[in-house]
Design an enzyme around this catalytic site. Structure first.
Site, short mmCIF file in Angstrom:
data_model
loop_
_atom_site.label_atom_id
_atom_site.label_comp_id
_atom_site.label_asym_id
_atom_site.label_seq_id
_atom_site.Cartn_x
_atom_site.Cartn_y
_atom_site.Cartn_z
N PRO A 36 30.59 32.91 33.57
CA PRO A 36 30.94 32.86 34.99
C PRO A 36 32.01 33.90 35.35
O PRO A 36 32.92 34.16 34.57
CB PRO A 36 31.51 31.45 35.15
CG PRO A 36 32.09 31.12 33.81
CD PRO A 36 31.25 31.84 32.80
N CYS B 108 35.96 57.23 57.24
CA CYS B 108 34.94 57.88 58.08
C CYS B 108 33.54 57.46 57.66
O CYS B 108 32.77 58.27 57.13
CB CYS B 108 35.10 59.38 58.00
SG CYS B 108 36.76 59.86 58.39
N TYR C 82 34.88 40.88 42.16
CA TYR C 82 34.23 42.10 42.62
C TYR C 82 34.99 42.72 43.80
O TYR C 82 34.40 43.27 44.72
CB TYR C 82 32.75 41.84 42.99
CG TYR C 82 32.02 41.13 41.88
CD1 TYR C 82 31.71 41.79 40.70
CD2 TYR C 82 31.69 39.77 41.97
CE1 TYR C 82 31.08 41.13 39.65
CE2 TYR C 82 31.06 39.10 40.93
CZ TYR C 82 30.76 39.79 39.78
OH TYR C 82 30.15 39.12 38.75
N1 LLP Z 1 26.50 37.72 33.24
C1 LLP Z 1 25.75 38.80 33.56
C2 LLP Z 1 24.80 39.30 32.58
C3 LLP Z 1 25.90 39.42 34.81
O1 LLP Z 1 25.15 40.46 35.12
C4 LLP Z 1 26.85 38.89 35.73
C5 LLP Z 1 27.04 39.52 37.03
C6 LLP Z 1 27.62 37.77 35.35
C7 LLP Z 1 27.40 37.22 34.11
C8 LLP Z 1 28.63 37.14 36.25
O2 LLP Z 1 28.08 36.65 37.41
P1 LLP Z 1 28.92 35.78 38.44
O3 LLP Z 1 29.26 34.45 37.79
O4 LLP Z 1 30.16 36.54 38.79
O5 LLP Z 1 28.01 35.63 39.60
N2 LLP Z 1 29.19 42.95 42.70
C9 LLP Z 1 28.35 41.88 43.17
C10 LLP Z 1 27.98 40.93 42.05
C11 LLP Z 1 27.31 41.61 40.89
C12 LLP Z 1 27.07 40.66 39.75
C13 LLP Z 1 26.64 41.39 38.56
N3 LLP Z 1 26.42 40.57 37.40
C14 LLP Z 1 29.08 41.15 44.28
O6 LLP Z 1 30.17 41.57 44.67
O7 LLP Z 1 28.54 40.19 44.84
#
Ligand code: LLP
Length: 404
Positions: A269, A338, A367
């Site tokens: 997570p 811009c 993020y």
């Molecule tokens: N494991 C893997 C293999 C992943 O690709 C990701 C996120 C995570 C875990 C963690 O996911 P989370 O629990 O944070 O949802 N920049 C985007 C989100 C990209 C997520 C990429 N992978 C945003 O700001 O919404």
């Protein structure tokens, strides 16, 4: 984060005070909210006793990672940089998984030397590469293979990762081929099946589908996996409209799965741990009024917080001093860059505002800072950690001298 007598506080300090002390724009984290999130996450899944690997890509701040380590979490990393950072923060290599679509020879070599828990791989060619390095080093390396379960996670298109048109993981056929090809390797030990279908998931049903596919593929593979890494993706409540993920249901889906297949669950997570722990403090530079719109021009921009411009995501904005007086006119909160997409939020009404007022952009812990850049040759913001009544800088504001 609460209003106390109309003044917005993060833990026991008003954001006005923090903005005055450290300047704006600044990311401002609540340490105790972070701890609470980790405790809650553990509570939700207590009955399955998973290994929790914090997804460092969501926030790679050194002090934050140190706190995460103190709370007993491991790390999910996707680059040599993240791996070094996690190790420096004290996270045991035996709690680190290295994910990612394409790791370089140098990154794989480094990870192998550090004896981390798992290298999760997503292509046959990369597994070949890992095998080659392990052979040279005369080692047997523990790996995971990522399955692409071809499931729609019902989240934003740009952050979905589990459909067959997405670049992630191996399709069922290729996954099974890879198991057959490498299961008797002298230098590889396939210990894990990994899967991650997307981010900001608020519905448990895609997870149920995912586990059904995982179960069926495991059966077909006739292989014993010590770990099933279910990735992350649990969504948070960015605003009133967002549904809350039903953790109880997700936990019982996994329990069901474990009744039929004994393995250790890993979670990765990111957002659900750090997302709602931080505010981006910003100041109103100017207010430009047209007949239909009040443009509130902030000192924060898309280079500081990229999510609205990149994904069209909505982060609520709160004033540091609450006023009951509402201006019933469209307000657009924009940055000075811009680009037309340098816009944080558009609302039909907002409380009275003045130039120089401090505002907080909400839920920016995940993020946020990690996606910041020097676009327009702007310096990156500072990061502040709040613990009750104390505040400390955990990343200094970048200086122009460092980038010019
Ligand atoms: N494991 C893997 C293999 C992943 O690709 C990701 C996120 C995570 C875990 C963690 O996911 P989370 O629990 O944070 O949802 N920049 C985007 C989100 C990209 C997520 C990429 N992978 C945003 O700001 O919404």
């Amino acid at each position: 984060m609460n209003y106390k007598k109309n003044s917005l506080f993060i833990e026991n300090i008003s954001i006005q005070k923090i903005a005055k002390k450290f300047g704006t724009p600044s990311y401002c984290y609540s340490l105790n909210k972070l701890k609470l999130n980790i405790r809650n996450f553990k509570k939700y899944f207590r009955s399955i006793n998973p290994l929790l690997c914090f997804s460092v890509k969501s926030n790679s701040n050194f002090q934050i990672l140190k706190e995460i380590n103190k709370m007993g979490m491991g790390a999910d990393v996707v680059s040599k940089g993240e791996l070094i950072m996690a190790l420096k923060a004290g996270i045991s290599p035996k709690k680190i998984v290295f994910s990612g679509v394409g790791k370089t020879f140098d990154e794989l070599k480094f990870a192998i030397d550090k004896n981390i828990l798992l290298i999760n791989s997503e292509s046959e060619s990369e597994i070949n590469q890992i095998e080659k390095i392990s052979k040279i080093k005369n080692k047997k390396i523990d790996i995971g293979i990522r399955l692409n379960p071809n499931i729609d996670s019902k989240t934003l298109k740009k952050i979905s990762t589990g459909k067959k048109e997405d670049k992630f993981g191996l399709t069922e056929i290729n996954f099974l081929k890879a198991i057959n090809k490498f299961k008797n390797s002298k230098n590889l030990n396939i210990r894990c099946l990994s899967v991650h279908i997307g981010s900001q998931i608020t519905d448990h049903k895609p997870y149920a589908k995912m586990l059904k596919v995982v179960r069926s593929v495991i059966k077909k593979s006739n292989h014993n996996f010590d770990f099933v890494d279910l990735g992350g993706g649990m969504g948070i409540k960015y605003n009133k409209e967002t549904k809350k993920l039903d953790y109880k249901k997700y936990n019982s889906i996994i329990k069901n799965f474990l009744n039929k297949y004994r393995t250790k669950i890993i979670f990765e997570p990111g957002r659900s741990i750090i997302g709602d722990t931080a505010l981006l403090l910003t100041r109103v530079l100017y207010i430009k009024k047209t007949s239909k719109i009040n443009f509130v021009i902030l000192d924060a921009a898309m280079n500081d917080l990229m999510r609205p411009a990149l994904y069209g995501s909505r982060h609520e904005i709160m004033a540091s001093i609450k006023s009951k007086k509402m201006i019933r006119k469209k307000h657009e909160f924009v940055g000075p860059i811009c680009e037309t997409t340098d816009k944080f939020l558009s609302v039909p009404k907002f409380q009275t505002l003045r130039e120089k007022d401090t505002l907080a952009i909400c839920d920016v812990g995940a993020y946020g800072m990690v996606l910041s850049s020097n676009y327009n040759l702007r310096t990156k913001p500072s990061e502040i950690l709040i613990n009750q009544s104390s505040s400390k800088i955990i990343t200094k504001r970048q200086k122009l001298n460092n980038i010019i």
